[in-house]
Each structure stands twice: as C-alpha cells, then as structure tokens.
Design a protein around this motif. Structure first.
Motif, PDB file in Angstrom:
ATOM      1  N   SER A 162       0.955  -1.203  -0.228  1.00 25.25           N
ATOM      2  CA  SER A 162       0.050  -0.076   0.094  1.00 25.25           C
ATOM      3  C   SER A 162       0.983   1.314  -0.036  1.00 25.25           C
ATOM      4  CB  SER A 162      -1.136   0.033   1.194  1.00 25.25           C
ATOM      5  OG  SER A 162      -1.737   1.290   1.271  1.00 25.25           O
ATOM      6  N   PRO A 163       1.443   1.459  -1.138  1.00 23.62           N
ATOM      7  CA  PRO A 163       2.480   2.794  -1.113  1.00 23.62           C
ATOM      8  C   PRO A 163       1.742   4.048  -1.109  1.00 23.62           C
ATOM      9  CG  PRO A 163       2.021   1.949  -3.429  1.00 23.62           C
ATOM     10  CD  PRO A 163       1.109   0.877  -2.355  1.00 23.62           C
ATOM     11  N   ALA A 164       2.179   5.105  -0.657  1.00 18.54           N
ATOM     12  CA  ALA A 164       1.608   6.383  -0.621  1.00 18.54           C
ATOM     13  C   ALA A 164       2.035   7.116  -2.166  1.00 18.54           C
ATOM     14  CB  ALA A 164       2.662   7.359   0.150  1.00 18.54           C
ATOM     15  N   ASP A 165       0.569   7.711  -2.580  1.00 22.90           N
ATOM     16  CA  ASP A 165       0.493   7.963  -4.190  1.00 22.90           C
ATOM     17  C   ASP A 165       1.258   9.389  -4.381  1.00 22.90           C
ATOM     18  OD1 ASP A 165      -1.189   9.783  -2.669  1.00 22.90           O
ATOM     19  OD2 ASP A 165      -3.042   9.263  -3.799  1.00 22.90           O
ATOM     20  N   PHE A 166       1.928  10.095  -3.150  1.00 15.99           N
ATOM     21  CA  PHE A 166       2.464  11.375  -3.409  1.00 15.99           C
ATOM     22  C   PHE A 166       4.105  11.260  -3.305  1.00 15.99           C
ATOM     23  CE2 PHE A 166       0.830  10.858   0.761  1.00 15.99           C
ATOM     24  CZ  PHE A 166       1.867  10.851   1.624  1.00 15.99           C
ATOM     25  N   SER A 167       4.636   9.950  -3.125  1.00 15.32           N
ATOM     26  CA  SER A 167       6.006   9.644  -3.046  1.00 15.32           C
ATOM     27  C   SER A 167       6.630   8.631  -4.025  1.00 15.32           C
ATOM     28  CB  SER A 167       6.332   9.282  -1.713  1.00 15.32           C
ATOM     29  OG  SER A 167       6.067  10.608  -0.787  1.00 15.32           O
ATOM     30  N   ILE A 168       7.786   8.689  -4.406  1.00 19.67           N
ATOM     31  CA  ILE A 168       8.360   7.531  -5.230  1.00 19.67           C
ATOM     32  C   ILE A 168       9.668   7.094  -4.446  1.00 19.67           C
ATOM     33  CG2 ILE A 168       9.561   6.899  -7.303  1.00 19.67           C
ATOM     34  CD1 ILE A 168       7.589   8.525  -8.884  1.00 19.67           C
ATOM     35  N   ILE A 169       9.845   6.083  -4.026  1.00 20.65           N
ATOM     36  CA  ILE A 169      10.960   5.532  -3.486  1.00 20.65           C
ATOM     37  C   ILE A 169      11.877   4.710  -4.415  1.00 20.65           C
ATOM     38  CG2 ILE A 169      11.937   3.815  -1.532  1.00 20.65           C
ATOM     39  CD1 ILE A 169       9.605   4.143  -0.109  1.00 20.65           C
ATOM     40  N   ILE A 170      13.296   5.131  -4.365  1.00 15.23           N
ATOM     41  CA  ILE A 170      14.209   4.514  -5.036  1.00 15.23           C
ATOM     42  C   ILE A 170      15.433   3.971  -4.258  1.00 15.23           C
ATOM     43  CG2 ILE A 170      15.991   4.744  -7.105  1.00 15.23           C
ATOM     44  CD1 ILE A 170      14.384   7.300  -7.737  1.00 15.23           C
ATOM     45  N   LEU A 171      15.307   2.827  -4.350  1.00 12.41           N
ATOM     46  CA  LEU A 171      16.715   2.044  -3.459  1.00 12.41           C
ATOM     47  C   LEU A 171      17.803   1.565  -4.229  1.00 12.41           C
ATOM     48  CD1 LEU A 171      14.362  -0.296  -1.295  1.00 12.41           C
ATOM     49  CD2 LEU A 171      15.132   1.959  -0.781  1.00 12.41           C
ATOM     50  N   THR A 172      18.878   1.837  -4.142  1.00 15.34           N
ATOM     51  CA  THR A 172      20.129   1.437  -4.878  1.00 15.34           C
ATOM     52  C   THR A 172      21.131   0.473  -4.267  1.00 15.34           C
ATOM     53  OG1 THR A 172      21.499   3.341  -4.405  1.00 15.34           O
ATOM     54  CG2 THR A 172      20.014   3.729  -6.030  1.00 15.34           C
ATOM     55  N   ILE A 173      21.351  -0.317  -4.905  1.00 13.83           N
ATOM     56  CA  ILE A 173      22.447  -1.469  -4.387  1.00 13.83           C
ATOM     57  C   ILE A 173      23.463  -1.728  -5.491  1.00 13.83           C
ATOM     58  CG2 ILE A 173      22.725  -3.504  -3.140  1.00 13.83           C
ATOM     59  CD1 ILE A 173      19.228  -2.813  -4.006  1.00 13.83           C
ATOM     60  N   ASP A 174      24.638  -1.639  -4.896  1.00  9.67           N
ATOM     61  CA  ASP A 174      25.883  -1.885  -5.904  1.00  9.67           C
ATOM     62  C   ASP A 174      26.171  -3.360  -5.733  1.00  9.67           C
ATOM     63  OD1 ASP A 174      28.031  -1.933  -7.303  1.00  9.67           O
ATOM     64  OD2 ASP A 174      29.470  -0.803  -6.020  1.00  9.67           O
TER      65      ASP A 174
END
Length: 339
Positions: free
Chosen positions: A109-121
């Motif tokens: 159930s993500p928020a509709d006003f945010s975008i999360i970006i997770l990064t992993i090397d």
C-alpha cells in the motif's frame, strides 16, 4: 522490469511507486534517478522534493516514514536511499537495524505522493528473502548491469546520434578501445567529440587520436592488437610512446602478461563451450573486453599462449634481476612474438 522498459515508462509519464536499482553499472542507476527527478520535481523545488538517505546509517523504516509523510510545498517527492544491502546475501553491519516488514507493508500500500528509489551496488539480490520476493512480485526490481558487447556498441552510436554527430566505420569501436567500457567515461568522451566535430559532422580515426587521452592499460591493449595484426611498425611506435611517457618497462611487461593471461583464459573457456557473456561473469571482465580478447586469442594456439606467458615471466625475472636491459628486453620480446 528491465531497465529499458522502466526508462520508457518514465519518459511516457508512467511512474512506479518504488524502484529497486541494483547492479554494477552506476551510470544507468544515475540516469534513471535523473530522469525521475527532471520529470517530477522542478529545479527550484528540489530542496523540498528530493530526500536522500544512506541505508548504512539510516534504517529502512525511517525511509518508509519519510515516504508516508505528506510533501511540503511540492506535489510529489522522491525518496532516494542508497546501499540497500539488506536485500543481498552480504553480511550487514550491526550499526543499523532494518525493519524490513515495514518495507513489505509499504509495497502492498504505497503512498501516491512519493516515489522510493533503493539502490544497491551488487550484481544480484538474495531471492530467498521474502522482501526480495515481494519486491519482485511488485515489478520493482530494475537490474542495472553491464551492457553486452553488442549493446555497448549500439549505446555509443546512439549517444553520438543524440549529440548530433556520427562515427565513421570502426571509429565507435576504436573509442571503446581507447576509453574503456565505463559508460561515465564514454559519455564524457562523446561530449568532447560532439564539441569538436559539431552537429552533423562525422568523426574519423585521426580526430579520435587527437581527442582521447588513453590510459596505459588502453595503450597496452592497442599495442597487443598491433602485434596480433602483425603490424610491427605500429607496435614499436606504441612502445616508444609508452617509454617516452616514462612508463616503467616492468609495468608494461606486467600489463602485457595480464592481457595474454586473459586471452588464454578466454580461449580455454570458449573451448569448454562457455559463451562470451558467461566468460565475462566467470573471470570478472566486461563482455566487450571478452569479445576483443576472444578475437585476439583466435590468432594463437592455446599452447602458443602458454609459451608467451612463460616468456613474459622469464623476461620479468631477467629485468628485475638486472640480467637484461629493460628496454632491449621488451624490444626483443616484441620481435620474437611477431616472428
């Protein structure tokens, strides 16, 4: 979701609530972040609209809390969190405890006003973990891996086209040979080429020789390519150039040995039935470097490559023990090699 699909969707204005970008090609990760930033957040609003975290210092539950907090003075916000190592099989530092169940709940159930970006090397994630499975089901995983040899060549031509110029036949491949396979480094050189040749121009090999500063590793690569093609004069010209730059002969021998060792490994693995892509993963090289090494190795029998490696080991010993003049030893090695 593959990288190209994700980028196309972003360019069409279709955004996912969460992106998990993993892989060793950091340039692709940065490109995706820049595309999202440019399309979602106005430049003068980025102080309020772009939040950045390091997950070696901040727990994931704090990142989720940020994503669930209403944005201030902006309609939407990007929450970028690097080093999401808890999604891999790597051992984590006890410094931060991540409550991954919070992330699992957010995915549902993500928020509709945010975008999360997770990064992993990291080249791969640990798909045994429930959270990785949940992110995969949500189509959030974006691999940002090294391009194949063919993809890299196509990418270079494409970037030149965007910059408004073209390469003469074989020059794009020459640029990769001179610069290496880093997309970041290639981008800088393509920008330099575009400024030099101008819009609508065609870059030729002589232009490239003037523009691109080659590292010693790239020069050794070209030296060996000259040897393989039996271009003795060009090989000695390259050696003279390296010595003129005060490169240490023992270092030159070590780098030549490294390239011949790669050729031997590539030839051996190809004879065992491995593809070039598989070989790249096996010996930790870029697929383009494997492609070039395979072409070079094709001019030698495996037995001959083993002999050359032994000759290089002997030459290294003679140089270090003072039994032979270093420059003379290198020149004699090249003459024997071509003979």
């Amino acid at each position: 979701m593959d990288y190209k699909t994700a980028l196309k969707q972003i360019q069409k204005g279709q955004y996912a609530p969460i992106y998990v970008c993993y892989g060793s090609e950091s340039y692709l990760v940065q490109q995706l972040i820049e595309q999202l930033t440019d399309r979602l957040i106005e430049p003068d609003q980025r102080a309020f609209g772009v939040m950045k975290y390091d997950l070696t210092e901040t727990p994931i539950d704090a990142v989720i809390e940020e994503a669930e907090t209403l944005p201030f003075m902006v309609p939407r916000k990007l929450v970028i969190a690097s080093n999401a190592l808890f999604l891999t099989g790597a051992k984590e530092s006890a410094k931060v405890e991540h409550k991954v169940d919070k992330l699992a709940e957010y995915v549902k159930s993500p928020a509709d006003f945010s975008i999360i970006i997770l990064t992993i090397d990291a080249e791969k994630l640990d798909e045994r973990k429930k959270i990785v499975k949940a992110l995969k089901e949500a189509n959030a995983l974006i691999p940002c891996l090294m391009l194949s040899a063919d993809e890299l060549g196509h990418w270079v031509h494409q970037e030149a086209e965007k910059a408004g110029f073209s390469f003469a036949p074989g020059v794009a491949e020459q640029l990769i040979l001179y610069t290496g396979t880093s997309l970041q480094a290639l981008t800088k050189e393509i920008e330099k080429c575009a400024r030099y040749i101008g819009r609508g121009g065609t870059l030729v090999a002589s232009d490239l020789d003037q523009l691109v500063t080659r590292s010693i590793e790239q020069n050794i690569f070209i030296l060996i390519e000259s040897i393989v093609q039996l271009q003795l004069e060009q090989a000695f010209t390259m050696l003279s150039e390296l010595l003129r730059r005060r490169e240490e002969p023992i270092k030159i021998v070590a780098l030549i040995a490294r390239q011949f060792r790669i050729m031997y490994q590539v030839k051996d693995l190809m004879q065992q039935g491995y593809s070039q892509q598989q070989i790249a993963g096996q010996i930790g090289l870029h697929p383009y470097a494997v492609k070039i090494a395979a072409g070079q190795a094709g001019r030698f029998e495996a037995k001959r490559l083993a002999q050359i490696l032994q000759q290089l080991a002997d030459l290294d010993f003679q140089m270090k023990s003072g039994r032979i003049d270093k420059v003379l030893g290198l020149e004699m090695f090249l003459l024997r090699l071509v003979a």
